[in-house]
Design a protein around this motif. Structure first.
Motif, mmCIF file in Angstrom:
data_model
loop_
_atom_site.group_PDB
_atom_site.id
_atom_site.type_symbol
_atom_site.label_atom_id
_atom_site.label_comp_id
_atom_site.label_asym_id
_atom_site.label_seq_id
_atom_site.Cartn_x
_atom_site.Cartn_y
_atom_site.Cartn_z
ATOM 1 N N THR A 233 0.958 -1.260 0.080
ATOM 2 C CA THR A 233 -0.114 0.116 0.072
ATOM 3 C C THR A 233 0.748 1.028 0.104
ATOM 4 O OG1 THR A 233 -1.693 -1.065 1.225
ATOM 5 C CG2 THR A 233 -1.875 1.186 1.267
ATOM 6 N N VAL A 234 1.796 1.151 0.845
ATOM 7 C CA VAL A 234 2.651 2.413 0.873
ATOM 8 C C VAL A 234 3.568 2.556 -0.529
ATOM 9 C CG1 VAL A 234 5.051 3.146 2.007
ATOM 10 C CG2 VAL A 234 3.075 2.198 3.449
ATOM 11 N N ALA A 235 3.950 1.593 -0.986
ATOM 12 C CA ALA A 235 4.680 1.662 -2.411
ATOM 13 C C ALA A 235 3.625 2.108 -3.556
ATOM 14 C CB ALA A 235 4.982 0.389 -2.617
ATOM 15 N N LYS A 236 2.480 1.702 -3.351
ATOM 16 C CA LYS A 236 1.436 2.273 -4.392
ATOM 17 C C LYS A 236 1.363 3.494 -4.026
ATOM 18 C CE LYS A 236 -1.681 1.371 -7.445
ATOM 19 N NZ LYS A 236 -1.329 0.932 -8.983
ATOM 20 N N PHE A 237 0.787 4.026 -2.809
ATOM 21 C CA PHE A 237 0.686 5.437 -2.776
ATOM 22 C C PHE A 237 1.802 6.512 -3.088
ATOM 23 C CE2 PHE A 237 -2.809 4.676 0.714
ATOM 24 C CZ PHE A 237 -3.573 4.196 -0.220
ATOM 25 N N LYS A 238 2.890 6.051 -2.682
ATOM 26 C CA LYS A 238 4.121 6.838 -3.315
ATOM 27 C C LYS A 238 4.482 6.722 -4.574
ATOM 28 C CE LYS A 238 6.747 6.198 1.223
ATOM 29 N NZ LYS A 238 7.933 5.973 1.717
ATOM 30 N N LYS A 239 3.926 6.004 -5.388
ATOM 31 C CA LYS A 239 4.014 6.020 -6.668
ATOM 32 C C LYS A 239 2.917 6.811 -7.375
ATOM 33 C CE LYS A 239 6.756 1.581 -7.197
ATOM 34 N NZ LYS A 239 6.624 0.145 -7.907
ATOM 35 N N GLY A 240 2.188 7.174 -6.862
ATOM 36 C CA GLY A 240 1.094 8.109 -7.143
ATOM 37 C C GLY A 240 -0.441 7.470 -7.336
ATOM 38 N N GLY A 241 -0.362 6.185 -6.875
ATOM 39 C CA GLY A 241 -1.648 5.236 -6.766
ATOM 40 C C GLY A 241 -2.880 6.040 -5.742
ATOM 41 N N LYS A 242 -3.735 5.961 -6.007
ATOM 42 C CA LYS A 242 -4.923 6.640 -5.146
ATOM 43 C C LYS A 242 -5.809 5.564 -4.355
ATOM 44 C CE LYS A 242 -3.782 11.143 -5.446
ATOM 45 N NZ LYS A 242 -4.821 12.007 -5.940
ATOM 46 N N ASN A 243 -5.835 4.462 -4.924
ATOM 47 C CA ASN A 243 -6.759 3.468 -4.569
ATOM 48 C C ASN A 243 -6.159 2.247 -4.071
ATOM 49 O OD1 ASN A 243 -9.502 4.822 -4.700
ATOM 50 N ND2 ASN A 243 -8.688 5.070 -6.744
ATOM 51 N N MET A 244 -6.516 1.356 -2.738
ATOM 52 C CA MET A 244 -6.114 0.182 -2.745
ATOM 53 C C MET A 244 -7.398 -0.638 -1.905
ATOM 54 S SD MET A 244 -2.968 -1.032 -3.259
ATOM 55 C CE MET A 244 -3.003 -2.490 -2.105
ATOM 56 N N LEU A 245 -7.394 -1.908 -2.076
ATOM 57 C CA LEU A 245 -8.482 -2.502 -1.202
ATOM 58 C C LEU A 245 -7.658 -3.564 -0.693
ATOM 59 C CD1 LEU A 245 -11.649 -3.572 -0.850
ATOM 60 C CD2 LEU A 245 -11.218 -5.101 -3.018
ATOM 61 N N TRP A 246 -8.084 -3.839 0.706
ATOM 62 C CA TRP A 246 -7.448 -4.974 1.337
ATOM 63 C C TRP A 246 -8.707 -5.995 1.581
ATOM 64 C CZ3 TRP A 246 -4.515 -2.627 6.111
ATOM 65 C CH2 TRP A 246 -3.283 -2.020 5.738
ATOM 66 N N ASN A 247 -8.662 -7.021 0.892
ATOM 67 C CA ASN A 247 -9.251 -8.213 0.902
ATOM 68 C C ASN A 247 -8.899 -9.176 1.875
ATOM 69 O OD1 ASN A 247 -11.285 -10.121 0.391
ATOM 70 N ND2 ASN A 247 -10.259 -10.806 -1.595
#
Length: 720
Positions: free
Chosen positions: A161-175
């Motif tokens: 999640t941290v890597a996704k957000f730092k790369k500019g991603g805005k959305n994550m889902l924890w299933n």
């Protein structure tokens, strides 16, 4: 066929390895006794030593390590007239607080729970644990830093999640299934990203306390983070003013979806929450994202909270209605199969160190074909057992009852004799009987169970029959009261969740091993709560069209960790389903939703993994069968063929919706001509049939809608 024991005793052991590398070190661990036992087993007896050696051999034999077993005893003791329990982690903490250091062999793959002390010192730590002390010598306590140690899967979710957000991603889902630790892990994301403003939105206001407690496990007293909500921590206005005044201050605010939906800005009726909706958040956490977020008002709230820079983290244990909105790299999944696999493989890399998954019991599903035992209740459309009809009660309305109600029958079962026969059946013992209450041993294993029934009136009628039954009337709760707990309510309304939980806990009492309870519910206590002593759920509601999400949420209620006062731990839990085809369909649907791949082979693999860690046993007459993937899919196929044969081209199961949408004009003409040739059957569908194209509701959902219509508007929830 016998059920695996639900509760098993634990023991603690000490061993050494006679070589130079391990000189002056001891290993302290835990093991499980395979057979049921009591507190009379003496330290270092044959049974305890055998159980310890079996456990130690699991992680030493492959490495070719010789060891010397020094001590074994049960993790239970009587001190000051009271029974106390402890575990290996408690003993480890006592050693650390007494100034004893760990010896780290982790680089050699030999675990990290070795201590630089003698066997005598380790025994002193065990004695201190039995006496409730925090160190071997209470006047010589060494302070140790309480550190949050994330499990591997939690670390992966945080890092992804941290890597996704730092790369500019805005959305994550924890299933992630229940007990993943979503709150702690999500707050760690807040900490690592150093988000200035974070808002948590959930449909369950009661979890505010849990977020509040976990907040202070991640953020210490000197950390520049603050927590707020209506009931805990700071008020929103104070947090926002402080954040504007001091840019170094960060806050996390908790809000309920129900409260936010009432604001005029999102279509509600009240002038409130304006400042909360207007704030410029860095992160929006949606807890239990599958609940209360898909309505128009729910969507309006989420859109209003999301500004240009806002990141969104959705948390859910069953996000079946959300998965298609995310790409593969925006989803982190942790499911039951992954959990049980991690539990099984822990020792391969951790040399017997305390297993963080050890307290999570294995789920077992048993299906019983009621259609063969109680004929005449087959649903016309589904050819499956019709619980709604079986448990139907007299209302006094001829249109509903289909005939004039007998005198004095109001509220009782229309098919009361059949229901009584069913209760007699599940307690009946013979050589081949495996019904869950057919022996004393089984009744001890299933002291506390959850029974799912079709509705409030059905629960009330069943409660009366259970209290009058020769076996179930002996189920007694605390203070000698009846152990039959009806949380569905006495009239037309369900009991509030908080009150329902209090009712169940009060009936179980302080020592659930001295009581027996059956909790009757038609929906309460199936999400968002934990009742640890439950060891089984009886599925006596629903139909072939039961929603997989609701079904999975319900059955995992009984998988909660539980340790009795005498130290026995829940190792197995059970689901008893009396609609076999429904069970298989739900599991197949779950496997399909849980994989983003489109091949049937990937679904088969997912289903096979689930059956490996959650065996499904079919019981038909005197025959017991353990399902594998091929048998399960074959039975499902036969069930579909049976239903389509009855319903002809009218049956929606005949069509693959995705393929139908891709047909060109010529193919559609051919399909329509085929329909004319085959024709449609005149099957006598039930009056509750619904045109799916017009409403999108299943029969169950339609019946629920009709129930809601009868309630006064002021008493309806926002969802209703």
């Amino acid at each position: 066929m016998q059920y695996y024991s639900t509760l098993k005793a634990k023991l603690i052991y000490i061993f050494t390895i006679p070589d130079a590398a391990h000189n002056g070190c001891v290993k302290i661990g835990e093991a499980t006794l395979d057979e049921a036992t009591d507190s009379t087993l003496q330290p270092n007896c044959k049974e305890l030593n055998a159980a310890a050696r079996k456990r130690i051999d699991q992680y030493t034999k492959t490495a070719g390590i010789d060891y010397v077993l020094k001590h074994t005893e049960l993790t239970v003791a009587i001190h000051g007239g009271y029974i106390t329990t402890f575990n290996d982690k408690k003993v480890h903490d006592i050693l650390l607080r007494s100034g004893i250091k760990r010896h780290d062999f982790s680089k050699k793959n030999q675990g990290c729970e070795w201590f630089e002390c003698s066997v005598e010192t380790a025994l002193a730590a065990i004695q201190a644990a039995k006496e409730g002390k925090n160190s071997i010598r209470p006047n010589e306590i060494v302070d140790i830093e309480e550190e949050i140690v994330f499990r591997p899967e939690q670390t992966q979710a945080i890092e992804k999640t941290v890597a996704k957000f730092k790369k500019g991603g805005k959305n994550m889902l924890w299933n992630a299934k229940m007990r993943f630790g979503k709150t702690l892990s999500a707050l760690q994301v807040v900490k690592e990203m150093q988000f200035h403003r974070t808002i948590i939105v959930t449909h369950r206001p009661v979890v505010d306390e849990g977020w509040f407690e976990d907040f202070f496990k991640i953020f210490k007293w000197n950390d520049p983070h603050r927590y707020g909500s209506k009931n805990k921590g700071e008020k929103f206005e104070n947090l926002e003013k402080a954040a504007k005044r001091d840019p170094s201050l960060h806050y996390v605010y908790f809000a309920s979806m129900q409260d936010l939906r009432g604001a005029q800005e999102v279509g509600g009726k009240f002038n409130k929450n304006t400042n909360i909706l207007a704030a410029d958040y860095d992160l929006l956490i949606v807890d239990e994202a599958h609940e209360g977020t898909q309505t128009d008002l729910g969507q309006n709230v989420l859109k209003k909270l999301q500004k240009d820079k806002t990141h969104v983290l959705n948390l859910s244990g069953t996000p079946f209605n959300l998965l298609n909105d995310y790409s593969e790299d925006e989803i982190y999944t942790w499911d039951y199969v992954m959990e049980q696999k991690a539990k099984q493989e822990w020792d391969l890399n951790h040399f017997g160190d305390p297993n963080p998954y050890a307290g999570l019991p294995r789920l077992n599903i048993f299906t019983f074909d009621l259609g063969n035992a109680l004929s005449g209740f087959e649903d016309i459309e589904d050819s499956a057992f019709n619980f709604k009809e079986f448990f139907r009660t007299w209302t006094g309305d001829i249109e509903h009852d289909h005939r004039e109600m007998p005198e004095g029958a109001l509220g009782k079962f229309v098919h009361e004799n059949h229901v009584k026969n069913f209760l007699d059946l599940i307690v009946k013992y013979d050589e081949n009987s495996n019904y869950p209450f057919s022996t004393i041993e089984f009744r001890n294993s299933f002291r506390h169970t959850l029974w799912m029934v079709p509705g409030v009136k059905e629960a009330r009628a069943l409660s009366a029959l259970l209290k009058a039954h020769p076996i179930f009337s002996q189920f007694v709760g605390a203070n000698g009261d009846s152990g039959i707990v009806n949380v569905a309510g006495d009239g037309d309304e369900e009991v509030e969740t908080d009150d329902a939980l209090k009712m169940v806990n009060a009936a179980m009492g302080d020592n659930p091993e001295d009581t027996r309870t059956i909790t009757l519910s038609c929906g309460k206590l199936t999400t968002g709560v934990t009742v640890r002593p439950w060891t089984a759920v009886m599925m006596l509601a629903g139909s072939h069209s039961t929603d997989a999400k609701a079904y999975m949420q319900t059955i995992f209620r009984v998988q909660s960790p539980y340790t009795t006062k005498d130290g026995r731990r829940k190792e197995n839990c059970y689901v008893f389903d009396f609609a076999p085809d429904r069970t298989l369909k739900v599991l197949a649907d779950t496997a399909k939703v849980q994989t983003k791949k489109t091949t049937s082979e990937s679904e088969r693999v997912k289903l096979g993994e689930f059956l490996n860690f959650c065996p499904v046993i079919g019981y038909n007459g005197t025959k017991l069968d353990n399902y594998d993937v091929d048998r399960m899919l074959e039975q499902l196929k036969r069930a579909y063929i049976s239903r389509v044969t009855k319903n002809g081209c009218d049956d929606p199961r005949l069509y693959n919706q995705e393929l139908l949408q891709k047909l060109d004009a010529e193919a559609l003409v051919k399909f329509k001509n085929l329909h004319k040739i085959i024709g449609s059957t005149k099957a006598n569908h039930t009056s509750s049939d619904v045109d799916m194209a017009k409403t999108g509701l299943t029969n169950e959902e339609y019946e629920e809608q009709e129930r809601i219509k009868k309630k006064p508007k002021r008493e309806r929830t926002p969802e209703e």
